[in-house]
Design a protein around this motif. Structure first.
Motif, mmCIF file in Angstrom:
data_model
loop_
_atom_site.group_PDB
_atom_site.id
_atom_site.type_symbol
_atom_site.label_atom_id
_atom_site.label_comp_id
_atom_site.label_asym_id
_atom_site.label_seq_id
_atom_site.Cartn_x
_atom_site.Cartn_y
_atom_site.Cartn_z
ATOM 1 N N GLU A 22 33.595 40.582 91.763
ATOM 2 C CA GLU A 22 32.791 39.510 91.986
ATOM 3 C C GLU A 22 31.407 39.597 91.924
ATOM 4 O OE1 GLU A 22 34.097 36.183 94.282
ATOM 5 O OE2 GLU A 22 36.247 36.239 93.569
ATOM 6 N N THR A 175 41.726 34.218 90.391
ATOM 7 C CA THR A 175 41.741 32.893 90.509
ATOM 8 C C THR A 175 40.400 32.272 89.694
ATOM 9 O OG1 THR A 175 42.804 32.823 92.613
ATOM 10 C CG2 THR A 175 41.781 30.596 91.668
ATOM 11 N N GLY A 177 39.964 29.326 88.158
ATOM 12 C CA GLY A 177 39.503 28.110 88.356
ATOM 13 C C GLY A 177 40.045 27.467 87.237
ATOM 14 N N SER A 194 34.619 28.489 83.709
ATOM 15 C CA SER A 194 35.514 27.457 84.571
ATOM 16 C C SER A 194 34.661 27.067 85.497
ATOM 17 C CB SER A 194 36.574 28.263 85.361
ATOM 18 O OG SER A 194 35.877 29.164 86.005
ATOM 19 N N ASP A 195 34.976 26.271 86.649
ATOM 20 C CA ASP A 195 34.283 25.788 87.447
ATOM 21 C C ASP A 195 33.905 26.500 88.592
ATOM 22 O OD1 ASP A 195 36.743 26.112 88.475
ATOM 23 O OD2 ASP A 195 37.088 24.053 89.479
ATOM 24 N N ARG A 196 34.494 27.759 88.629
ATOM 25 C CA ARG A 196 34.184 29.066 89.425
ATOM 26 C C ARG A 196 33.036 29.853 88.772
ATOM 27 N NH1 ARG A 196 37.769 29.561 93.452
ATOM 28 N NH2 ARG A 196 37.131 31.882 93.791
ATOM 29 N N THR A 199 34.021 34.527 83.767
ATOM 30 C CA THR A 199 34.897 35.473 83.790
ATOM 31 C C THR A 199 35.052 36.450 82.757
ATOM 32 O OG1 THR A 199 36.135 34.470 85.587
ATOM 33 C CG2 THR A 199 37.395 36.600 84.642
ATOM 34 N N THR A 208 34.058 38.523 87.463
ATOM 35 C CA THR A 208 33.661 37.029 87.562
ATOM 36 C C THR A 208 32.279 36.930 88.105
ATOM 37 O OG1 THR A 208 35.971 36.385 88.081
ATOM 38 C CG2 THR A 208 34.446 34.813 88.625
ATOM 39 N N ARG A 210 29.173 34.359 89.532
ATOM 40 C CA ARG A 210 29.102 33.199 90.045
ATOM 41 C C ARG A 210 27.566 32.775 90.286
ATOM 42 N NH1 ARG A 210 34.094 32.263 91.177
ATOM 43 N NH2 ARG A 210 35.201 33.778 92.121
ATOM 44 N N ILE A 214 27.668 24.798 87.351
ATOM 45 C CA ILE A 214 28.776 25.155 86.590
ATOM 46 C C ILE A 214 28.212 25.499 85.170
ATOM 47 C CG2 ILE A 214 30.943 24.594 85.594
ATOM 48 C CD1 ILE A 214 31.184 22.543 87.749
#
Length: 458
Positions: A22, A175, A177, A194-196, A199, A208, A210, A214
């Motif tokens: 991450e 995960t 999302g 995704s909402d996370r 990825t 992933t 962040r 979004i």
């Protein structure tokens, strides 16, 4: 409709042990080579975009008309845009073409992923990840399938008349999302928004990224994932991030299209219906051999080039994992002394991979991968009795048959004698040394070549 053979649900080799990371985005501002607003006709609004290698693309307008965008950003009306030949379909469920026929891909009852027949009839998006050999090919390939806000990976494996099918998690242990969009980034490399966050999945790593907000529209190509995020147009190769444009009005209707070959050119459909054209730096262009095409001869052309201000310093070519040629000065072809054509004498029928690696003057490196299918020119492997013996009698027998005509050369008048000298015959025919008094036409040359490359069947 035929049904495919179903397997158990293994993880894809490589993904099962891929390190999970991450990270934050941390994009570096990178001024693109060119960025401009596409001048749409007054009163019109774009609803879809398509990008192609070379800096050109197409725009679909809300009134149903189409525009072509050239490499300078100028627009021209066109009647229609040809759609690429599909190898996957979601009509009535998930289907795939295999060996020239279409098969329905169904999930086994009680599968570990919880797939249902109803879910496979409501697929939102299918993204092919790997190359297939052609219309009639029976080869392994993969795709991501988005069902609502979840993604599964489907793997086809050769299985005779019908493919064997495996379903798996594309990002095991992560995960991701609620997924909004998926894209093919490169061969076997995919990305999902995704909402996370974003990825990026390869066989080596799962990363992933962040950031605040979004991410929005997603597209990919040439090893690059492009994404709209917080009013910016960003791209990443899975390691580094570049911010190519800022203050872009995004939203649910925004779309991205990226050229699949280099990943350096994009058309951005913003939330207001306008179109932005972006040409990034670092393009490695290839001309000659077409990615995903079929070839019927072993003399093939391929040449590398960079964009205008991207001076190349070194280019290397590898065929099926083996080094083929390397150049440190132009011309940048893969043939002798850098010419475009190369005679691939050991090429066998089937699918082959070409890896081209370039180093630019500023130290940047770019890699491109092409795949092609080598096939017989007559749609099957020629046989001695049906194809080669008549050709031999007409073109070779006067010199290479004892007691007939001139009979001055080695006797090759039987299957055993001719097949026993297959490599020498192939070289003589391909180089135009035989027959000495007349060159074989292209069809006859390819017929001899295909018979020998097909292991000289009787």
């Amino acid at each position: 409709m035929r049904r495919a053979v179903l397997l158990a649900l293994p993880l894809l080799a490589g993904c099962a042990t891929a390190p999970i990371q991450e990270r934050s985005v941390g994009a570096v501002d990178r001024a693109p080579r060119a960025m401009q607003r596409v001048a749409l006709p007054p009163g019109t609004r774009a609803v879809a975009v398509v990008a192609q290698e070379g800096g050109e693309g197409f725009v679909e307008l809300a009134d149903g008309h189409f525009l072509r965008v050239d490499a300078r950003g100028a627009v021209y009306p066109v009647d229609h845009v040809a759609a690429p030949r599909a190898e996957w379909s979601t009509s009535g469920g998930l289907r795939a073409e295999y060996g020239g026929r279409w098969f329905s891909l169904e999930a086994p009852a009680g599968n570990e992923l919880g797939l249902t027949p109803e879910g496979l009839r409501s697929i939102a998006q299918v993204v092919p990840l790997t190359f297939r050999g052609g219309k009639d090919a029976k080869d392994a390939r993969d795709a991501w399938v988005r069902i609502g806000t979840r993604v599964v990976r489907v793997h086809l494996e050769p299985g005779g008349d019908a493919p064997k099918v495996s379903w798996m998690d594309p990002a095991p242990g992560v995960t991701v999302g609620a997924v909004q969009s998926i894209a093919r980034v490169g061969e076997g490399l995919g990305a999902m928004v995704s909402d996370r966050g974003l990825t990026v999945v390869s066989e080596e790593t799962i990363r992933t990224y962040r950031d605040a907000g979004i991410p929005g529209p997603l597209a990919g190509g040439g090893g690059w994932a492009w994404v709209g995020w917080n009013g910016q147009i960003l791209r990443t190769d899975g390691e580094t991030w570049e911010s190519l444009a800022k203050n872009v009005p995004l939203g649910q209707s925004a779309r991205l299209a990226v050229d699949d070959g280099t990943g350096t050119f994009a058309l951005v459909l913003d939330g207001a219906g306008g179109v932005l054209r972006i040409q990034a730096d670092g393009a490695l262009f290839l001309s000659g051999l077409a990615d995903g095409g079929a070839v019927f001869d072993t003399k093939l052309e391929l040449e590398a080039s960079g964009a205008e201000r991207d001076a190349l310093e070194r280019v290397s070519f590898a065929l099926d994992g083996k080094d083929l040629a390397s150049r440190t000065a132009p011309p940048w072809g893969w043939g002798a002394d850098g010419v475009r054509p190369a005679e691939l004498a050991s090429l066998g029928f089937g699918t082959h991979r070409v890896d081209v690696r370039a180093v630019f003057a500023d130290g940047r490196e770019r890699t491109r991968t092409l795949r092609f299918d080598y096939r017989s020119p007559i749609g099957r492997i020629p046989t001695y009795d049906a194809d080669i013996a008549p050709l031999y009698d007409a073109k070779c027998g006067s010199c290479h048959t004892a007691g007939v005509g001139r009979g001055i050369a080695r006797d090759l008048s039987s299957y055993e004698r001719l097949s026993g000298q297959a490599n020498a015959v192939r070289a003589a025919v391909r180089e135009g040394r035989m027959p000495p008094d007349l060159r074989l036409d292209a069809v006859s040359t390819r017929l001899f070549t295909a018979w020998i490359d097909g292991r000289t069947p009787r």
